[in-house]
Design a protein around this motif. Sequence first.
Motif, short mmCIF file in Angstrom:
data_model
loop_
_atom_site.label_atom_id
_atom_site.label_comp_id
_atom_site.label_asym_id
_atom_site.label_seq_id
_atom_site.Cartn_x
_atom_site.Cartn_y
_atom_site.Cartn_z
N MET A 68 0.83 -1.20 0.00
CA MET A 68 0.00 0.00 0.00
C MET A 68 0.87 1.26 0.00
SD MET A 68 -2.89 -1.15 2.80
CE MET A 68 -3.72 0.46 2.84
N LYS A 69 1.88 1.25 0.83
CA LYS A 69 2.77 2.41 0.94
C LYS A 69 3.59 2.60 -0.33
CE LYS A 69 6.38 4.41 3.88
NZ LYS A 69 7.21 4.21 5.10
N LYS A 70 4.12 1.50 -0.86
CA LYS A 70 4.99 1.57 -2.03
C LYS A 70 4.25 2.12 -3.25
CE LYS A 70 8.01 -1.24 -4.97
NZ LYS A 70 8.62 -2.59 -5.18
N TYR A 71 3.01 1.67 -3.44
CA TYR A 71 2.27 2.04 -4.66
C TYR A 71 1.17 3.08 -4.41
CZ TYR A 71 4.75 -1.89 -6.65
OH TYR A 71 5.75 -2.75 -7.08
N LYS A 72 1.11 3.59 -3.19
CA LYS A 72 0.13 4.62 -2.82
C LYS A 72 -1.30 4.17 -3.13
CE LYS A 72 3.37 8.48 -3.40
NZ LYS A 72 4.55 7.62 -3.62
N ILE A 73 -1.62 2.97 -2.68
CA ILE A 73 -2.93 2.36 -2.90
C ILE A 73 -3.63 2.19 -1.55
CG2 ILE A 73 -4.17 0.31 -3.69
CD1 ILE A 73 -3.03 1.94 -5.98
N GLN A 74 -4.85 2.70 -1.44
CA GLN A 74 -5.64 2.53 -0.23
C GLN A 74 -6.49 1.25 -0.33
OE1 GLN A 74 -7.69 6.29 1.00
NE2 GLN A 74 -6.84 7.08 -0.91
N ILE A 75 -6.91 0.76 0.83
CA ILE A 75 -7.88 -0.33 0.90
C ILE A 75 -9.06 0.17 1.73
CG2 ILE A 75 -8.34 -2.70 1.62
CD1 ILE A 75 -5.41 -3.33 1.10
N PRO A 76 -10.05 0.78 1.08
CA PRO A 76 -11.14 1.39 1.83
C PRO A 76 -12.16 0.40 2.37
CG PRO A 76 -11.51 1.65 -0.51
CD PRO A 76 -10.16 1.01 -0.36
N SER A 77 -12.19 -0.80 1.77
CA SER A 77 -13.24 -1.77 2.12
C SER A 77 -12.72 -3.19 2.00
CB SER A 77 -14.45 -1.63 1.18
OG SER A 77 -14.79 -0.29 0.95
N VAL A 78 -13.37 -4.07 2.76
CA VAL A 78 -13.17 -5.52 2.60
C VAL A 78 -14.48 -6.08 2.07
CG1 VAL A 78 -12.72 -7.71 3.74
CG2 VAL A 78 -11.49 -5.65 4.47
N CYS A 79 -14.42 -6.68 0.88
CA CYS A 79 -15.61 -7.30 0.29
C CYS A 79 -15.65 -8.76 0.74
CB CYS A 79 -15.55 -7.21 -1.23
SG CYS A 79 -17.04 -7.84 -2.03
N LYS A 108 -6.47 -2.83 10.42
CA LYS A 108 -5.01 -2.75 10.35
C LYS A 108 -4.51 -2.33 8.98
CE LYS A 108 -4.51 -6.27 13.95
NZ LYS A 108 -4.02 -7.64 14.29
N ILE A 109 -5.38 -2.45 7.96
CA ILE A 109 -4.98 -2.01 6.61
C ILE A 109 -5.81 -0.79 6.18
CG2 ILE A 109 -4.02 -4.20 5.82
CD1 ILE A 109 -6.72 -4.82 4.49
N GLY A 110 -6.45 -0.16 7.14
CA GLY A 110 -7.15 1.09 6.87
C GLY A 110 -8.55 0.96 6.33
N ALA A 111 -9.12 -0.25 6.32
CA ALA A 111 -10.48 -0.43 5.81
C ALA A 111 -11.48 0.32 6.69
CB ALA A 111 -10.83 -1.91 5.76
N GLU A 112 -12.41 0.99 6.06
CA GLU A 112 -13.42 1.76 6.79
C GLU A 112 -14.77 1.06 6.81
OE1 GLU A 112 -13.46 5.51 4.79
OE2 GLU A 112 -11.56 6.16 5.68
N ARG A 113 -14.88 -0.04 6.06
CA ARG A 113 -16.16 -0.76 6.01
C ARG A 113 -15.91 -2.22 5.63
NH1 ARG A 113 -15.17 2.55 2.39
NH2 ARG A 113 -16.34 4.25 3.37
N ILE A 114 -16.80 -3.08 6.10
CA ILE A 114 -16.85 -4.47 5.66
C ILE A 114 -18.12 -4.63 4.85
CG2 ILE A 114 -16.83 -6.90 6.33
CD1 ILE A 114 -14.36 -5.45 7.31
N LEU A 115 -17.97 -5.02 3.59
CA LEU A 115 -19.13 -5.25 2.73
C LEU A 115 -19.68 -6.64 3.02
CD1 LEU A 115 -19.20 -4.70 -1.15
CD2 LEU A 115 -20.56 -6.39 0.03
#
Length: 272
Positions: A68-79, A108-115
């Motif tokens: 996530m840090k290396k490629y500047k990719i967020q993980i906003p949700s877990v599906c 722990k990976i920044g998810a704000e919601r569980i789908l």
Amino acid sequence: MKNIVGVIQGRLSRSEELMFFPSKTWAEEFAAAEKVGFNAIEWGFCEKDWKKNPILSENGIAKIRQLMKKYKIQIPSVCAYFFIDSGFAGAAVKSSDMLNRLIQQGSKIGAERILIPFLGDSEIKNQKEKKEIIKNLKPCLKKAESFNIELAFETSLGAAELREFIEQFKHPLVKVYYDTGNRTTFVGNKVPQEIRALKGLISGAHIKDRKFGATASYPLGKGSAVFPEIFKAFGEIKFKGPFILEAARVHDFDEITLNKGYLSIINKFLKK
């Protein structure tokens, strides 16, 4: 609108499957997402091979965060596709335990919601099941509170019935995950009206295209989804959640080229 725009995990790996994880190339999808121009990946959690999912181990979490840090990719949700096979109606100890675990690990990976998908075998069929779902999910909401993570439902219920169901929880962390393709199947060009009716209950959105009355997905713009009106409706309700592409695979194109085209379409609507 300034929203996170990303892709659901797996769509940047070549596969005939729609819902799968882990793939051998999951880590490579972060570099691919950056190359496409996405700023997010929605994490996938399936029933099949769930024990191998990196989100469940501390070493896996460390690897995910590094990427996530290396490629500047967020993980906003877990599906959590897992719950299609193991739902929350009836005896749901296994599902409740897994949801509590995903809430903690997702944070722990920044998810704000569980789908939570109430689809397929877990589709909500009657009032009895609604009562069982509410009963089984309420204890999990205490865990969600402690990590400030939303539980977002994707269902086949119409907007009015879904709003009524959500409001029965009487909890601000219970939300809706809206799928433009699935809802086009059911209501056709009335999707914008549903978005307006659900308003602030919508936490996240899957973007895909289907034809009214059909369950097959089409490349964006080839189905019946009225995207100009759909994105106008999202703008009117001041939607601030993520737009996650779950668009059709087209094997005549490589995944990066295909998703660059999809992202270009989405960006045109977001700029209006």
